[in-house]
Design a protein around this motif. Structure first.
Motif, mmCIF file in Angstrom:
data_model
loop_
_atom_site.group_PDB
_atom_site.id
_atom_site.type_symbol
_atom_site.label_atom_id
_atom_site.label_comp_id
_atom_site.label_asym_id
_atom_site.label_seq_id
_atom_site.Cartn_x
_atom_site.Cartn_y
_atom_site.Cartn_z
ATOM 1 N N CYS A 343 0.813 -1.172 -0.128
ATOM 2 C CA CYS A 343 -0.121 0.168 0.071
ATOM 3 C C CYS A 343 0.754 1.184 -0.022
ATOM 4 C CB CYS A 343 -0.899 0.102 1.178
ATOM 5 S SG CYS A 343 -1.978 1.296 1.257
ATOM 6 N N ALA A 344 0.510 2.059 -0.935
ATOM 7 C CA ALA A 344 1.574 3.284 -1.027
ATOM 8 C C ALA A 344 0.570 4.680 -1.758
ATOM 9 C CB ALA A 344 2.694 3.070 -1.650
ATOM 10 N N LYS A 345 1.012 5.824 -1.610
ATOM 11 C CA LYS A 345 0.164 6.743 -2.316
ATOM 12 C C LYS A 345 0.424 6.625 -3.842
ATOM 13 C CE LYS A 345 -0.198 11.756 -2.516
ATOM 14 N NZ LYS A 345 0.317 13.262 -2.150
ATOM 15 N N ASP A 346 -0.644 6.601 -4.333
ATOM 16 C CA ASP A 346 -0.726 6.342 -6.029
ATOM 17 C C ASP A 346 0.117 7.403 -6.570
ATOM 18 O OD1 ASP A 346 -1.299 5.009 -8.335
ATOM 19 O OD2 ASP A 346 -3.006 6.301 -8.693
ATOM 20 N N ARG A 347 1.145 6.961 -7.553
ATOM 21 C CA ARG A 347 1.731 7.875 -8.487
ATOM 22 C C ARG A 347 1.959 7.282 -9.773
ATOM 23 N NH1 ARG A 347 5.238 5.877 -4.667
ATOM 24 N NH2 ARG A 347 6.861 4.651 -5.434
ATOM 25 N N VAL A 348 2.419 7.948 -10.805
ATOM 26 C CA VAL A 348 2.753 7.344 -12.045
ATOM 27 C C VAL A 348 3.811 6.454 -11.834
ATOM 28 C CG1 VAL A 348 3.305 7.882 -14.305
ATOM 29 C CG2 VAL A 348 1.720 9.480 -13.344
ATOM 30 N N GLY A 349 3.885 5.355 -12.447
ATOM 31 C CA GLY A 349 4.925 4.518 -12.530
ATOM 32 C C GLY A 349 5.080 3.630 -11.349
ATOM 33 N N LEU A 350 4.336 3.751 -10.264
ATOM 34 C CA LEU A 350 4.415 2.922 -9.097
ATOM 35 C C LEU A 350 4.524 1.357 -9.404
ATOM 36 C CD1 LEU A 350 4.412 2.522 -5.966
ATOM 37 C CD2 LEU A 350 1.962 2.802 -6.169
ATOM 38 N N ILE A 396 12.337 -13.123 1.173
ATOM 39 C CA ILE A 396 11.028 -12.471 1.628
ATOM 40 C C ILE A 396 11.455 -11.397 2.732
ATOM 41 C CG2 ILE A 396 8.826 -12.376 2.658
ATOM 42 C CD1 ILE A 396 8.748 -13.461 -0.079
ATOM 43 N N GLU A 397 12.440 -11.646 3.642
ATOM 44 C CA GLU A 397 12.753 -10.699 4.343
ATOM 45 C C GLU A 397 13.513 -9.537 3.763
ATOM 46 O OE1 GLU A 397 11.788 -10.332 7.480
ATOM 47 O OE2 GLU A 397 10.378 -11.914 7.230
ATOM 48 N N ALA A 398 14.510 -9.874 2.731
ATOM 49 C CA ALA A 398 15.329 -8.963 2.161
ATOM 50 C C ALA A 398 14.410 -7.817 1.285
ATOM 51 C CB ALA A 398 16.183 -9.349 1.162
ATOM 52 N N LEU A 399 13.122 -8.551 0.551
ATOM 53 C CA LEU A 399 12.368 -7.676 -0.178
ATOM 54 C C LEU A 399 11.697 -6.797 0.853
ATOM 55 C CD1 LEU A 399 10.905 -7.252 -2.798
ATOM 56 C CD2 LEU A 399 9.184 -8.968 -2.281
ATOM 57 N N GLY A 404 9.777 -1.921 2.688
ATOM 58 C CA GLY A 404 9.052 -1.306 3.840
ATOM 59 C C GLY A 404 9.077 -0.019 4.131
ATOM 60 N N HIS A 405 10.421 0.408 3.806
ATOM 61 C CA HIS A 405 10.688 1.923 4.203
ATOM 62 C C HIS A 405 9.795 2.815 3.503
ATOM 63 C CE1 HIS A 405 13.316 1.607 0.603
ATOM 64 N NE2 HIS A 405 13.379 2.979 0.473
ATOM 65 N N SER A 406 9.277 2.554 2.199
ATOM 66 C CA SER A 406 8.539 3.500 1.247
ATOM 67 C C SER A 406 6.961 3.046 1.355
ATOM 68 C CB SER A 406 9.350 3.682 -0.127
ATOM 69 O OG SER A 406 9.051 2.274 -0.679
ATOM 70 N N MET A 407 6.736 2.099 1.553
ATOM 71 C CA MET A 407 5.161 1.892 1.546
ATOM 72 C C MET A 407 4.791 0.763 2.698
ATOM 73 S SD MET A 407 5.292 -0.422 -2.166
ATOM 74 C CE MET A 407 6.208 0.876 -2.803
ATOM 75 N N MET A 408 3.603 0.617 3.034
ATOM 76 C CA MET A 408 3.004 -0.207 3.800
ATOM 77 C C MET A 408 3.176 -1.756 3.207
ATOM 78 S SD MET A 408 -0.500 1.593 5.267
ATOM 79 C CE MET A 408 -0.945 -0.049 5.872
#
Length: 448
Positions: A343-350, A396-399, A404-408
Motif C-alpha cells: 500500500c502506497a500513495k498512488d503515483r505514475v510508475g508505481l 522475502i525478508e530482504a524484499l 518497507g521504508h517507502s510503503m506499507m
C-alpha cells in the motif's frame, strides 16, 4: 404504391414477465446460527445463476452452502454466506446493496451493478481505457509491461493478472498521467499496442500460441473476462504442475430426469462456485439444479446441467473436455506460498517500480491485483521464484527491508495443505484460510 405496415413491438414486452412477477430477495439472519441466508426467487432466464453468484462474490462473501432450483420458468436459490472472517453478514450497506441489486428495482440490470473495479470496458471505470493482454508467461513480464506503459505516460489505476499453464492473461485500466482521462488518441494507442506486442512476443517461439494486446470494448466482469481469455487461449489443453490438490470431477447421466450430473470434490477456497458456474455458462451449459456444501477445507458441488440446445453430455470426448475446462477454472485462481500486499500513495510508475523490485529479487508473479482507493494504491502479488518453486524466507525478508521504508507491506504465506481428504478424516484444516484477494486487511484500513 401500397404502403407496408410493420407490426408494432412494445420495447417493454421483453420485461413484461418480470414486471408481472417481480423478483424477491430476503436476507435471513435468524434461521441459522453460523451464517446468513440469502434467498432469491424470480422468473428464470439464461445466465441468472451466474449473475446472482457474481453479486455475492464481488462483495467478498463466502458461500458455504447453496441450493439451486431453476427447472421450468421459475428460479429459486438459497445461499448460506458469511463474510471473510466467517461471521454473519450484518453490515447494513451490504444488505441494502444485495436487496437493491437482486430485488425488483435493480435485478433486471444486476449484471450492470457490480462493485467498482470489477468490470472491463472503456466506459466501465469512467475516464479509463482498458487493455487486455494474453501471452506466454515468463519471469519479469509484468515488470516489462508496466515499464512500457510508464514510459508512454500511461498511469495504471487498476489491473488483475492470472497465470496458468505457462500463459498469462491480464486486464489493465489506464489513463493519461497528466489529465487523468481516458486516452482516445488513435496514434498514441497504436504506439502503445505495438510496443506491448513487441514485449509480449519477445520470448514466443514459432510453435507457440501468439501473444496479443487489445483494447477492450463492451463491459464484461473482469474475473469472467480473464476466464474467457484463458479459455479462448485453450490453456486447459496443457498439462502442467498445479498448486493445491487435484480436484476430482466426474460426469454421469441421469436418464430419469434427462440431465448430465457433474460432481466436483476439491479443496475449498474463495470464489470456487463463481469460477465453476462461470465456466459452465460460457461453455453454453445451463444449470437446472445444484447443491453446494463445504466442510472445513473440503468442498463438494453437484450440478445438474444440459447444453443450451437441450442435449446432455453423451460422448466421452465432450465429458473429457468439460472436466479439463473445469479443472483449469479451479486452478487459475489457486495460489499457494507467499503473497505481498503493498500500500502506497498512488503515483505514475508505481506498478513499474514495484514489479522491477520483485524482478530484481528473482521473483515471478503468479497472480496480481492492483486497485486504487482515493489517493492510495493497493497492490497484491502472489510470487514464486524464477523456476516456479516456493520463495525462501530470506528473500522475502530482504524484499520487506527494501520496500518497507517507502510503503506499507503485509506478507502472508499460505502453507500447502495436506490432501483435503486426509484433513477431513483428521478433522483439521490447519494452514488453510479463505482470504479476500482485492479487499484484504490493507484495503480495509483505507476505507472510511
Amino acid at each position: 404504391m401500397a404502403k407496408v405496415y410493420w407490426p408494432y413491438f412494445d420495447p417493454e414486452y421483453e420485461n413484461l414477465s418480470t414486471r408481472i412477477n417481480p423478483p424477491s430477495v430476503s436476507i435471513d439472519n435468524t434461521s441459522c446460527k453460523e451464517c446468513t441466508l440469502v434467498k432469491v426467487d424470480s422468473m428464470n432466464k439464461p445466465g441468472i445463476l451466474l449473475e446472482v453468484v457474481q453479486v455475492l462474490t464481488d462483495l467478498d462473501l463466502t458461500i458455504t452452502k447453496a441450493y439451486i432450483s431453476s427447472d421450468g420458468g421459475w428460479f429459486m436459490d438459497v445461499f448460506h454466506v458469511t463474510d471473510q472472517q466467517g461471521n454473519k453478514v450484518t453490515d447494513s450497506k451490504t444488505i441494502d446493496y444485495i436487496e437493491k441489486v437482486l430485488g425488483p428495482k435493480g435485478y433486471a440490470s444486476a449484471s450492470q451493478n457490480t462493485w467498482p473495479g470489477k468490470r472491463v470496458g472503456v466506459h466501465s471505470l469512467g475516464d479509463h481505457t482498458s487493455i487486455e493482454i494474453i501471452a506466454r508467461d515468463r519471469p519479469g513480464l509484468l515488470s516489462e509491461v508496466s515499464a512500457v506503459l510508464a514510459d508512454l505516460h500511461f498511469n495504471v489505476v487498476a489491473a488483475e493478472a492470472w497465470t496458468h499453464n505457462r500463459r498469462i492473461a491480464c486486464v489493465l485500466y489506464v489513463n493519461d498521467n497528466e489529465t487523468s482521462r481516458a486516452v482516445d488518441d488513435p496514434q498514441r494507442l497504436a504506439t502503445m499496442e505495438e510496443q506491448l506486442n513487441l514485449v509480449l512476443r519477445g520470448c514466443e517461439q514459432e510453435d507457440e500460441k501468439l501473444a496479443r494486446t487489445s483494447l477492450s470494448i463492451g463491459s464484461t466482469h473482469v474475473d469472467r473476462r480473464l476466464h474467457q481469455m484463458l479459455f479462448a487461449d485453450r490453456d486447459y489443453e496443457a498439462v502442467a504442475k498445479v498448486d493445491g490438490s487435484v480436484p476430482k470431477i466426474t460426469i454421469e447421466n441421469c436418464e430419469e430426469k434427462d440431465y448430465s450430473v457433474i460432481n466436483v470434490s476439491c479443496e475449498d477456497r474463495a470464489k470456487l462456485m463463481f469460477d465453476i458456474v462461470c465456466t459452465l455458462t460460457d461453455m453454453q451449459y445451463i444449470v437446472f439444479h445444484a447443491t453446494i456444501t463445504s466442510s472445513g477445507p473440503h468442498a463438494s458441488q453437484e450440478y445438474f446441467i444440459r447444453h443450451k440446445d437441450g442435449c446432455t453430455l453423451d460422448s466421452e470426448g465432450e465429458k473429457e473436455r468439460v472436466i479439463k475446462c473445469l479443472e483449469a477454472a479451479i486452478h487459475r485462481r489457486v495460489s499457494e506460498g507467499w503473497s505481498l500486499e503493498l500500500c502506497a500513495k498512488d503515483r505514475v510508475g508505481l506498478l513499474s517500480e514495484v514489479t522491477k523490485i520483485l524482478r530484481e529479487h528473482g521473483l515471478s508473479v503468479t497472480r496480481a491485483g492492483v486497485t486504487t482507493v482515493g489517493e492510495q494504491a493497493v497492490n497484491v502479488f502472489y510470487v514464486r521464484d524464477a523456476s516456479g518453486n516456493p520463495v525462501d524466507v530470506k528473500t522475502i525478508e530482504a524484499l520487506r527491508g527494501e520496500i518497507g521504508h517507502s510503503m506499507m507491506i503485509n506478507v502472508k504465506n499460505k502453507v500447502p495443505s495436506k490432501r483435503w481428504k486426509e484433513e477431513g478424516q483428521a478433522g483439521a484444516g490447519r494452514g488453510w484460510a479463505k482470504t479476500s484477494f482485492f479487499f484484504g486487511n490493507l484495503l480495509e484500513k483505507l476505507l472510511p
